[in-house]
Design an enzyme around this catalytic site. Structure first.
Site, PDB file in Angstrom:
ATOM      1  N   GLU A  96       1.794   0.449  -4.846  1.00 40.42           N
ATOM      2  CA  GLU A  96       1.329   1.732  -5.369  1.00 40.42           C
ATOM      3  C   GLU A  96       2.496   2.722  -5.383  1.00 40.42           C
ATOM      4  O   GLU A  96       2.970   3.126  -4.322  1.00 40.42           O
ATOM      5  CB  GLU A  96       0.201   2.278  -4.504  1.00 40.42           C
ATOM      6  CG  GLU A  96      -1.059   1.425  -4.544  1.00 40.42           C
ATOM      7  CD  GLU A  96      -2.123   1.963  -3.619  1.00 40.42           C
ATOM      8  OE1 GLU A  96      -3.248   2.222  -4.089  1.00 40.42           O
ATOM      9  OE2 GLU A  96      -1.835   2.125  -2.418  1.00 40.42           O
TER      10      GLU A  96
ATOM     11  N   ASP B   1       0.837  -1.186   0.000  1.00 40.50           N
ATOM     12  CA  ASP B   1       0.000   0.000   0.000  1.00 40.50           C
ATOM     13  C   ASP B   1       0.882   1.249   0.000  1.00 40.50           C
ATOM     14  O   ASP B   1       1.873   1.323   0.728  1.00 40.50           O
ATOM     15  CB  ASP B   1      -0.877  -0.030   1.257  1.00 40.50           C
ATOM     16  CG  ASP B   1      -1.772   1.179   1.377  1.00 40.50           C
ATOM     17  OD1 ASP B   1      -2.662   1.338   0.528  1.00 40.50           O
ATOM     18  OD2 ASP B   1      -1.576   1.980   2.322  1.00 40.50           O
TER      19      ASP B   1
END
Length: 1010
Positions: free
Chosen positions: A654, A617
Site C-alpha cells: 500500500e 501493509d
C-alpha cells in the site's frame, strides 16, 4: 489494509494501552480533590456518563473533539468527533455516555488529524465518573491537576536528537542569547529537575556547531532540517557509550546560569552510528547446539531464563556483551525444545526508570502457546517438515508479470465449511483437505489461471486470545431479520473474546500465529503443510506483512521491541512520543536495525516457508531505500544456496502517503509515485475509484464507470455528469495500461497526454514505470465488498441480472488490463458483508465464506455500529429487501465469468506485457476523444501468436454499442473461443462484422484475430 480507511484511530483490532505513556489512569499528588468531585460550574456529572475535562494553556478550544471507541455507548468515526458538552473554569469538557458494563473508556482528543498529545488515552476505572487531561500531557488525571504552576521545560518529552556519536540536534531557540547547553546522564535514572536545573548523574558541556545541520544530515533527517547542531568535545566522546545505557537530559541555561529549558534526548541516530550490526540474531543452531544473540546496545545487563514451556524448571544464565551491542550465550543440546525468555535491565524513557523487562526474543521463530516465551527449536529439523517439503516444486511461472492475486483471510476460508473436519476449520490444515468445498473452488480457479493466494496476516498477533478453549461464539442468529440490529450486537458482545481478527497487530514477526494451528506447538509444520497444499493445487502463496507498526510499545504487555531497546524501534514524534498514524505504535524502518529485522524476517519466510510473495501493509510508512534493500536481498536468493529463486518472489504494498511520513517528511517514503522504477507493486486506487465510483471516504451512492454513471443513473444528481464519466474513462484507460506514468494517449478532449497528465484528485493518475508496479483491483478486505458497492450505486429498479453484470464489468476491467490483477476472495460469488466497511473485528458472522453460493453474506443484519452506524438509515431498507440477495444461480454466473476472464488472460501474453515500451507499442485505444461513445472503452492489443490482434470492448452502458472504425476491417476478428463457449448467452451475442463491433449492454467482449 486498503487506502487508509483506518487512519488515525481507525484501528482494526484491539489496541491495548497501559502504563504511564499510554495515557492510562494516574493519580496526581498535587491535588487532594476527590476523584468524583464535580466542577462547580458545569453541575453534576449525568448518570451513565464520564466527564472528560480538558485544559489548554492557550485557551483555544474551538473544533477540538473526542474520538471514542471501547467503552463508549456510541463509538465515533474519526471524521465525526464527539463534540464538546460545554465550558468550565478548568477549560472545556465532554460528558461521554458509556456502554453498559464498560471496563475501559478509550479516547483521543483531536482536531482533524491533529491529536493532543497523540497516543490513545484511557479511563480504566469504571468507578470514576470524572477525569482531567492537560494539553500536551499523555496522562489521565483522576484528580483535578494544578494548572497554575508552570515549570521550565518538560522532562517527559524528548525534543533533542542524538544523531551521531558526537552531534546532537536541538531547537535553535535553545541556543539563543548565548545560552549554554549541557548533556546530563545517569545509568541509575537519578536525574531530577529542580527550579534551578538538573541534579544527579554526569554533566557534559555541549558546543554549538557553526552552520547547523549539514547537507548529509538534512537528507537523512529532513524533519530536522531547521534545527541547530551541538557537539560533545572530542575528549569526552568516549563517555557516550556509557551515557546511552541510562537516562539522558539536555539543558539550556542563560550565561548567567538561569535555566530556560530541559528536555529528554532521542537516541536512534547515535545507536545506528555506533552499533549498526549485520550479523545473525536470534537462535542459530550448529551441531545440535543453539547460540542465542540479542541486539540490546542500551541494556545494562541481559540474562536468559531457560525453562520448560510452562515456565517450570527455570535456569538463569548471563549473556555476554560483545561488539555492536550484541549479547550472546551458547547453549547445549539439552536446550532443544526448551522455552526461553530474556531478562533485560534497561532504562525506559516511557517510565523514566531502569526497568527489568521479561521479554521474548524479537527474532523468535518458535513460541510457547501464550506467546510469552520463545522455544528453542530448529526450523531445519525433519520433525518440523511435512513429507516432501524439501523437494516441493513451485507452480510454473514464466514471468512475475503473469501473477495475479486472490486475497483471503485464513478463517474466512473454512470457518463454516462443513466439508472440512470441525477441528480443522479456521486453521492452516483446512487447506490440506483437497476434497473440501473451499479447496475444490480454489483448484478450479487455479486451473482457469489464478496464480496466487494472498493470505491476510498469519504471524503472531495480539488480538486473538491464545487459548482456544476460552473463545466465545455468537448464538444462532439465523432467525433474526436481515436488517436487524441484534446480529451486530451479538458480534460486539464477544469481540476480542472470539477467534476472529484480521490480525494487523503484530507481536512477533517471525513466528506463525498459533491459534490458526490445530496444535499450536506444531504451527511451523502445519503452516508448511498449508503452503505445500496450495502449491500442489497450482497456487503460489503470498504473505501479508505488517512491519509499519507493532501492537504495543513502551512497557505495555504486548510490547517486545521497545522492551529490548527502548526508544529505538518505534518512530517517535518531535516530542519523543510514539507515532501512531497507522493505528498503533509505528515502527521506523529508516533505522538500521528495524530495517534489518524486516529484511531478515522476509528472507527467513522465503527460505524456510517457501513464501512466494509479500504484500506490505501501509508500505508508504517505509522508505524507498528500505524496500529497495529488501528487493536487492530477495533477488540474491538462489535455488542452489537458498532453495528458492528470489527473482520470482514478488513484492507489493500500500503506497498511501499520510501521517508523519507524508510528502517524504522522514525521508523518501515508499508511496505510489516515489516507487517509480523499483519493480515493486503498489495498490492502484485510481482504477478502483473509477470502476466503482466514489471513494473509501464518501460517495457511497456515487456511480462509476462499471456501476452506471450517466448511462444508468440512480437518481442522485451527481450521477448524470457526462464530464465526470469521460474523466473516469480516461483514468481507466491509464489503468488498463498498467497505470503507466509515461504512456501516451488521447484524452476525452482530444488532447495528446501522458498517463501522469490525467488528474486524480490533484495527483497523477499514471505513476508506474512498468505494468508490474500497479496492483489493479476493484475490491479488497478494506471498505465495502464489490457487490455491496454495486447494490448501493445501481438504480433502485435494477434487476439482479443488471447488478451481476455490473459486478462482472468491474472484474473485467481489472483482469483484462495490463498490471497485476488482484481481488478479494468471494467476489466471484458476489460476496457481501452486509455493507460492513471495516470488518476487521466483525467475527465469522459477517466475514465467513460460503463456497456453495447459497449465502453470499447479504442480509446478515445491520453491520457493526461502531464504523457503520451513521449509514444505517441507508442500509436498513436495502438489507430488508430480499430481492437484493443473490441466488445460487446469480453466484454461479459471476463465478463462471471470473473463470472465463482467467482463461482469456492466460490465453495470450498480450494481457501481461513486461515493459512500458511493449505496452506503448502493443496497446492502443479506439473510441477516444470528444466524439466517443460514453461508457464504452475499446482496447486494441497487437502482437504475435496465438493471436495477432485482440480487441476488448468494455460496454458499461445500458445500451448495445456499435463501434465503427476503419482500422478494424483488416483484423478479421471473431469472438474469443472462451466467450464463444460461454455460459453467458448475452456475451455470445457480440458480433464482429467488417469495420464494426457490436456488443450488448453491460458486457465485456473479447475479439481475436489470428
Amino acid at each position: 489494509m486498503n487506502k487508509p480507511s483506518r487512519l488515525a484511530a481507525l484501528a482494526f483490532g484491539p489496541i491495548f494501552r497501559t502504563g504511564l505513556l499510554s495515557g492510562s489512569l494516574l493519580l496526581n499528588p498535587v491535588s487532594a480533590q476527590a476523584a468524583t468531585t464535580q466542577a462547580a460550574d458545569p453541575g453534576p456529572v449525568p448518570a451513565g456518563t464520564v466527564r472528560i475535562n480538558y485544559y489548554r494553556p492557550d485557551g483555544k478550544y474551538k473544533d477540538w473533539g473526542l474520538h471514542l471507541w471501547d467503552g463508549a455507548k456510541t463509538p465515533t468515526e474519526w471524521t465525526r468527533p464527539f463534540a464538546q458538552t460545554g465550558q468550565s473554569s478548568y477549560g472545556s469538557y465532554w460528558d461521554v455516555p458509556t456502554a453498559t458494563g464498560w471496563t475501559k473508556l478509550n479516547f483521543i482528543v483531536h482536531r482533524g488529524d491533529d491529536k493532543d498529545p497523540g497516543p490513545d488515552m484511557s479511563v480504566t476505572d469504571n468507578k470514576i465518573n470524572q477525569v482531567w487531561v492537560v494539553s500536551g500531557q499523555n496522562k489521565v488525571y483522576a484528580q483535578k491537576p494544578d494548572t497554575t504552576q508552570q515549570t521550565v521545560g518538560d522532562v517527559t518529552k524528548a525534543q533533542a536528537f542524538f544523531l551521531t556519536r558526537s552531534l546532537i540536534a536541538v531547537k535553535p531557540s535553545l541556543l539563543e542569547n548565548g545560552a549554554l547547553l549541557n548533556l546530563y546522564g545517569s545509568q541509575g535514572a537519578a536525574l531530577k529537575q529542580t527550579a534551578t536545573g538538573v541534579t544527579g548523574g554526569t554533566s557534559l558541556p555541549l558546543i554549538a556547531v557553526d552552520g547547523g545541520m549539514t547537507p548529509a544530515l538534512k537528507a537523512k533527517y529532513p524533519y530536522l532540517s531547521g534545527y541547530a547542531l551541538v557537539s560533545l568535545r572530542p575528549e569526552e566522546q568516549a563517555q557516550v557509550e556509557g551515557l546511552l545505557r541510562g537516562q539522558l537530559l539536555l539543558t539550556s541555561e542563560t550565561p548567567g546560569g538561569k535555566l530556560q529549558d530541559v528536555t529528554g534526548v532521542q537516541i536512534p541516530g547515535v545507536l545506528d552510528d555506533l552499533y549498526a550490526y549485520s550479523g545473525p540474531l536470534g537462535v542459530a543452531w550448529a551441531g545440535g547446539k543453539p547460540t542465542l544473540r540479542l541486539w540490546a546496545p542500551t541494556a545494562q545487563d541481559v540474562k536468559v531464563r531457560v525453562s520448560a514451556p510452562d515456565g517450570t524448571g527455570e535456569q538463569v544464565l548471563a549473556l555476554t556483551r560483545g561488539a555492536q551491542g550484541v549479547w550472546t550465550v551458547a547453549g547445549d543440546a539439552s536446550w532443544k525444545g526448551r522455552a526461553y525468555v530474556y531478562e533485560v535491565k534497561v532504562y525506559a524513557p516511557s517510565t523514566q526508570k531502569v526497568e527489568t523487562n521479561m521479554v521474548s526474543d524479537p527474532y523468535a521463530t518458535f513460541l510457547t502457546r501464550d506467546s510469552r516465551r520463545g522455544v528453542l527449536n530448529d526450523l531445519s529439523d525433519a520433525a518440523q517438515k511435512p513429507a516432501g517439503w524439501d523437494t516441493l516444486k513451485k507452480p510454473a511461472l514464466n514471468s512475475v508479470s503473469e501473477l495475479n492475486f486472490y486475497e483471503l483471510h485464513l478463517r474466512d476460508f473454512s470457518a463454516i465449511d462443513v466439508t472440512v473436519p470441525a477441528a480443522q476449520r479456521g486453521t492452516y490444515l483446512a487447506f490440506t483437505q483437497q476434497g473440501s468445498a473451499g479447496m475444490k473452488h480454489l483448484k478450479i480457479l487455479a486451473a482457469a489461471g489464478l496464480k496466487a493466494v494472498h493470505l491476510l496476516p498469519t504471524f503472531d498477533i495480539a488480538s486473538i486470545p491464545k487459548d482456544r478453549a476460552t473463545w466465545k461464539a455468537t448464538p444462532d442468529l439465523s432467525k433474526l431479520p436481515p436488517d436487524g440490529e441484534g446480529q451486530q450486537a451479538a458480534v460486539k458482545a464477544v469481540q476480542d473474546q472470539d477467534g476472529y481478527n484480521w490480525g494487523y497487530d503484530p507481536v512477533h514477526y517471525a513466528t506463525p500465529e498459533g491459534t490458526y494451528a490445530v496444535n499450536p506447538d506444531e504451527r511451523t509444520k502445519e503452516y508448511r503443510q498449508m503452503v505445500m497444499a496450495l502449491n500442489n493445487a497450482g497456487l503460489r502463496v503470498v504473505q501479508d506483512v505488517v512491519f509499519n507498526h507493532t501492537a504495543s510499545s513502551g512497557e505495555q504487555s504486548n510490547s517486545v521491541l521497545d522492551k529490548v531497546v527502548p526508544g529505538y524501534y518505534q518512530r517517535l514524534n518531535l516530542d519523543g512520543g510514539v507515532e501512531n498514524s497507522t493505528c498503533c505504535s509505528n515502527t521506523a524502518t529508516e533505522h538500521v536495525m528495524m530495517r534489518k529485522l524486516m529484511i531478515d524476517t522476509v528472507l527467513m519466510y522465503a527460505r524456510q516457508y517457501k513464501i512466494d510473495g509479500f504484500r506490505f501493509d501501509l508500505m508508504g510508512h517505509h522508505m524507498v531505500a528500505d524496500m529497495a534493500a529488501l528487493r536487492k536481498d530477495l533477488d540474491a536468493l538462489t535455488m542452489q544456496n537458498d532453495g528458492v529463486d528470489g527473482r520470482n518472489i514478488y513484492v507489493y504494498g500500500e503506497g498511501w502517503d499520510f501521517g508523519e511520513v507524508a510528502k517524504s517528511a522522514r525521508g523518501v517514503n515508499a508511496t505510489q509515485v516515489n516507487m517509480y522504477g523499483q519493480g515493486i507493486g503498489t495498490f492502484n486506487d485510481r482504477i478502483r475509484d473509477a470502476v466503482r465510483g466514489g471513494n473509501p471516504f464518501g460517495g457511497l451512492q456515487d456511480q462509476g464507470f462499471a456501476t452506471g454513471l450517466v448511462t444508468l443513473p440512480n437518481g442522485q444528481k451527481q450521477n448524470t455528469d457526462l464530464s465526470r464519466l469521460l474523466h473516469l474513462t480516461d483514468q481507466l484507460k491509464v489503468g488498463l495500461t498498467g497505470n503507466l506514468r509515461d504512456y501516451k494517449l488521447t484524452d476525452a478532449s482530444g488532447k495528446a497526454v501522458t498517463g501522469a497528465q490525467i488528474d486524480y484528485n490533484g495527483a497523477p493518475t499514471g505513476y508506474a514505470a512498468s505494468p508490474r508496479e500497479s496492483i489493479n483491483y476493484a475490491s479488497a478486505h478494506d471498505n465495502q465488498t464489490l457487490f455491496d458497492a454495486v447494490v448501493l450505486k445501481a438504480p433502485a429498479g435494477a434487476t439482479q441480472a443488471v447488478r451481476v453484470r455490473m459486478q462482472n464489468m468491474a472484474q473485467s476491467l481489472v483482469w483484462l488490463g495490463q498490471g497485476m490483477p488482484f481481488m478479494q476472495a468471494g467476489d466471484e460469488l458476489l460476496r457481501s458483508k452486509s455493507f460492513d466497511t471495516d470488518s476487521y473485528n466483525s467475527g465469522d458472522h459477517f466475514n465467513a465464506l460460503d463456497w456453495t453460493g447459497a449465502d453470499n453474506g447479504f442480509g446478515r443484519g445491520l453491520p457493526p455500529q461502531e464504523k457503520n452506524g451513521g449509514n444505517w438509515p441507508l442500509y436498513r431498507p436495502l438489507l430488508a429487501n430480499r430481492a437484493l440477495k443473490p441466488s445460487v444461480q446469480d453466484a454461479n454466473q459471476a463465478y463462471s465469468h471470473l473463470q472465463e476472464l482467467l482463461k482469456i488472460r492466460s490465453s495470450s501474453p498480450l494481457f501481461h506485457m513486461e515493459t512500458a515500451a511493449q505496452v506503448q507499442q502493443g496497446l492502443s485505444f479506439l473510441n477516444s476523444g470528444p466524439q466517443q461513445l460514453p461508457g464504452v472503452i475499446v482496447m486494441h492489443l497487437k502482437g504475435s501468436a496465438p493471436y495477432r490482434d485482440i480487441v476488448v470492448v468494455f460496454n458499461a452502458s445500458g445500451r448495445a454499442a456499435d463501434i465503427k472504425d476503419a482500422s478494424l476491417a483488416p483484423l478479421r476478428l471473431s469472438l474469443h473461443p472462451v466467450q464463444a463457449a460461454s455460459l453467458d448467452s448475452v456475451v455470445k451475442g457480440s458480433k464482429a462484422t467488417g469495420n464494426m463491433l457490436s456488443v450488448p449492454a453491460l458486457t465485456t467482449a473479447v475479439f481475436v484475430g489470428k
